[in-house]
Design a protein around this motif. Structure first.
Motif, PDB file in Angstrom:
ATOM      1  N   GLN A 229      78.792  88.689  19.900  1.00 16.75           N
ATOM      2  CA  GLN A 229      77.680  89.519  20.358  1.00 16.75           C
ATOM      3  C   GLN A 229      77.845  90.955  19.869  1.00 16.75           C
ATOM      4  OE1 GLN A 229      77.251  89.625  24.593  1.00 16.75           O
ATOM      5  NE2 GLN A 229      75.422  90.882  24.559  1.00 16.75           N
ATOM      6  N   LYS A 230      79.064  91.492  19.983  1.00 13.86           N
ATOM      7  CA  LYS A 230      79.325  92.862  19.535  1.00 13.86           C
ATOM      8  C   LYS A 230      79.229  92.971  18.018  1.00 13.86           C
ATOM      9  CE  LYS A 230      80.032  95.115  23.352  1.00 13.86           C
ATOM     10  NZ  LYS A 230      79.110  96.224  23.745  1.00 13.86           N
TER      11      LYS A 230
ATOM     12  N   ASN B  65      77.389  91.176  15.920  1.00 13.71           N
ATOM     13  CA  ASN B  65      75.979  91.171  15.513  1.00 13.71           C
ATOM     14  C   ASN B  65      75.277  92.483  15.885  1.00 13.71           C
ATOM     15  OD1 ASN B  65      76.070  88.606  14.379  1.00 13.71           O
ATOM     16  ND2 ASN B  65      75.618  87.596  16.315  1.00 13.71           N
ATOM     17  N   GLU B  66      75.694  93.085  17.014  1.00 13.40           N
ATOM     18  CA  GLU B  66      75.110  94.361  17.434  1.00 13.40           C
ATOM     19  C   GLU B  66      75.484  95.474  16.455  1.00 13.40           C
ATOM     20  OE1 GLU B  66      75.895  97.472  21.068  1.00 13.40           O
ATOM     21  OE2 GLU B  66      75.897  95.330  21.532  1.00 13.40           O
ATOM     22  N   TYR B  67      76.770  95.502  16.057  1.00 14.13           N
ATOM     23  CA  TYR B  67      77.233  96.556  15.147  1.00 14.13           C
ATOM     24  C   TYR B  67      76.733  96.333  13.725  1.00 14.13           C
ATOM     25  CZ  TYR B  67      80.430  97.709  18.980  1.00 14.13           C
ATOM     26  OH  TYR B  67      80.958  98.056  20.193  1.00 14.13           O
TER      27      TYR B  67
ATOM     28  N   LYS C 224      73.826  95.536  12.891  1.00 14.27           N
ATOM     29  CA  LYS C 224      72.511  96.182  12.781  1.00 14.27           C
ATOM     30  C   LYS C 224      72.675  97.634  12.347  1.00 14.27           C
ATOM     31  CE  LYS C 224      70.382  93.315  16.382  1.00 14.27           C
ATOM     32  NZ  LYS C 224      69.765  93.307  17.751  1.00 14.27           N
ATOM     33  N   GLU C 225      73.691  98.319  12.910  1.00 11.18           N
ATOM     34  CA  GLU C 225      73.968  99.697  12.520  1.00 11.18           C
ATOM     35  C   GLU C 225      74.413  99.762  11.058  1.00 11.18           C
ATOM     36  OE1 GLU C 225      76.196 102.274  15.209  1.00 11.18           O
ATOM     37  OE2 GLU C 225      76.183 100.651  16.691  1.00 11.18           O
TER      38      GLU C 225
ATOM     39  N   LYS D   7      68.294  91.302   8.395  1.00 10.58           N
ATOM     40  CA  LYS D   7      68.994  91.165   9.666  1.00 10.58           C
ATOM     41  C   LYS D   7      70.361  90.549   9.408  1.00 10.58           C
ATOM     42  CE  LYS D   7      68.763  89.097  14.267  1.00 10.58           C
ATOM     43  NZ  LYS D   7      68.039  88.182  15.179  1.00 10.58           N
TER      44      LYS D   7
ATOM     45  N   THR E 210      73.861  88.990  10.099  1.00 14.65           N
ATOM     46  CA  THR E 210      74.620  88.234  11.092  1.00 14.65           C
ATOM     47  C   THR E 210      75.837  87.666  10.386  1.00 14.65           C
ATOM     48  OG1 THR E 210      73.575  86.097  10.642  1.00 14.65           O
ATOM     49  CG2 THR E 210      72.489  87.538  12.265  1.00 14.65           C
TER      50      THR E 210
END
Length: 406
Positions: free
Chosen positions: A328-329, A331-333, A335-336, A346, A348
């Motif tokens: 989860q982290k 994939n979140e980072y 994006k940055e 996108k 992943t």
């Protein structure tokens, strides 16, 4: 192994003040109880040490004979049933003792699912299958249970009653009515994958002589192949050369690039340890492991970018090959990272895996057979999907043909 204990149910008594004797049966951590149909007073039960001492009263001798007979019947039922079904349950044993043995094919689909998932959980516990696969089968069971409850107002459904109408009504329910986390409906590809679970569970039942046919074989919908998202050579270089001020972004960048050059999926990266890094007789490094999803042996040569990443963390106290960060982290980072590197995709972890198949390997002339082996694919057709999207390969082949005609 099955175990049987006998005890007195003192909260019940007959007119003579005697309590019934019960058998408690234990199998694989689960328990059930069974009345043996005999009564004895609490005082005599304790005085005779639960009928283990030498008995003088005929009524107590009869109770002891019944206990011995029941214990033998339970043992015999377990041995007989387990010869045909290694996943025999306490329900099966009680049905056998009560003369209610289920005919082949009459087993309930949810009960069969539970048997399969219990078996699959054992494979997961021993590392043979992944947690994600176990979760998928549990989710499939829950979806089927909800459908039977909502559309048929039942808690169970016999496999012999599953027909085409049941199957295609189930498909419609999953696509347009099923709800999960406030979302209504499931995508076509996800529905097809759940039906693959239904087929696998029934195939499990056939192999164990629990059912005689697979009703879900009539479902023949196919996955809609979507174009794989991957990074071009330019986009990959942009991420490689970018240095971030944040250490967390640099760590996620390293993990992402590691996947781009090895094809390892999130669960596989997480499980890699320093013992998976092997040096061969030519001083070349390899990462050797089995893919968590498929259990397929997968050996991947360590390319220079991968070696630089591994060396960066080799002195850490952890036995893990790379830092531990949740999916989860990551994939979140990512994006940055995509924003900072001006990449309009996108990102992943799976984009990294697709990049390995296309830009890193097939795009550089590595044979499709070797790419399939490194990615842990069970069929080469899974790898051919990546080959179809490479215009550069088509152009190279057509350039050779152009030269011949010239």
């Amino acid at each position: 192994m099955i175990k049987t204990f006998f005890y007195l149910k003192t909260d019940k008594q007959n007119n003579e003040g005697e309590s019934p004797i019960y058998a408690k049966i234990e199998l694989q951590g689960k328990k059930t109880t069974l009345s043996i149909g005999k009564y004895i007073s609490k005082e005599r039960w304790n005085f005779t040490n639960k009928l283990r001492n030498k008995l003088r009263l005929n009524t107590e001798k009869n109770c002891k004979s019944t206990i011995d007979l029941i214990e033998r019947k339970i043992e015999d039922a377990y041995i007989e049933l387990s010869q045909h079904n290694p996943d025999v349950t306490l329900v099966d044993i009680k049905n056998k003792l009560n003369g209610k043995t289920t005919k082949i094919g009459e087993i309930d689909i949810i009960e069969l699912f539970k048997k399969h998932n219990d078996y699959f959980n054992k494979k997961y516990q021993t590392g043979e299958r992944s947690k994600a696969s176990l979760q998928k089968y549990n989710r499939a069971k829950d979806l089927l249970t909800n459908y039977i409850k909502v559309k048929h107002a039942k808690a169970s459904f016999s496999i012999t009653d599953i027909d085409n109408q049941f199957i295609y009504n189930l498909e419609s329910y999953l696509k347009y009515e099923s709800t999960f986390k406030s979302k209504v409906g499931i995508s076509h590809n996800s529905v097809v994958k759940y039906f693959q679970c239904f087929k696998t569970v029934c195939h499990y039942g056939i192999k164990r002589n629990l059912i005689i046919s697979n009703p879900f074989l009539t479902y023949d919908e196919k996955l809609v192949v979507k174009e794989a998202v991957f990074l071009t050579k330019d986009e990959l270089e942009r991420i490689e050369t970018k240095q971030f001020s944040s250490e967390r972004l640099n760590r996620v960048k390293d993990i992402f690039l590691f996947s781009c050059y090895t094809s390892y999926a999130p669960i596989d990266v997480k499980n890699l340890t320093k013992s998976n890094l092997i040096k061969d007789n030519t001083d070349s490094y390899w990462i050797k492991t089995n893919r968590a999803k498929t259990g397929i042996k997968s050996n991947v040569p360590v390319l220079p970018p991968v070696k630089r990443i591994i060396d960066k963390y080799v002195d850490s106290d952890s036995e893990k090959l790379l830092p531990m960060i949740s999916n989860q982290k990551i994939n979140e980072y990512l994006k940055e990272i995509a924003d900072l590197c001006r990449i309009d995709k996108k990102l992943t972890h799976y984009v990294a895996r697709h990049t390995f198949a296309t830009t890193v390997t097939l795009g550089n002339g590595v044979s499709i057979e070797n790419v399939s082996s490194m990615m842990g694919h069970t069929r080469i057709t899974m790898t051919q999907h990546y080959a179809k999207v490479l215009d550069s390969n088509v152009k190279n082949d057509m350039d050779k043909l152009h030269q011949k005609f010239a």
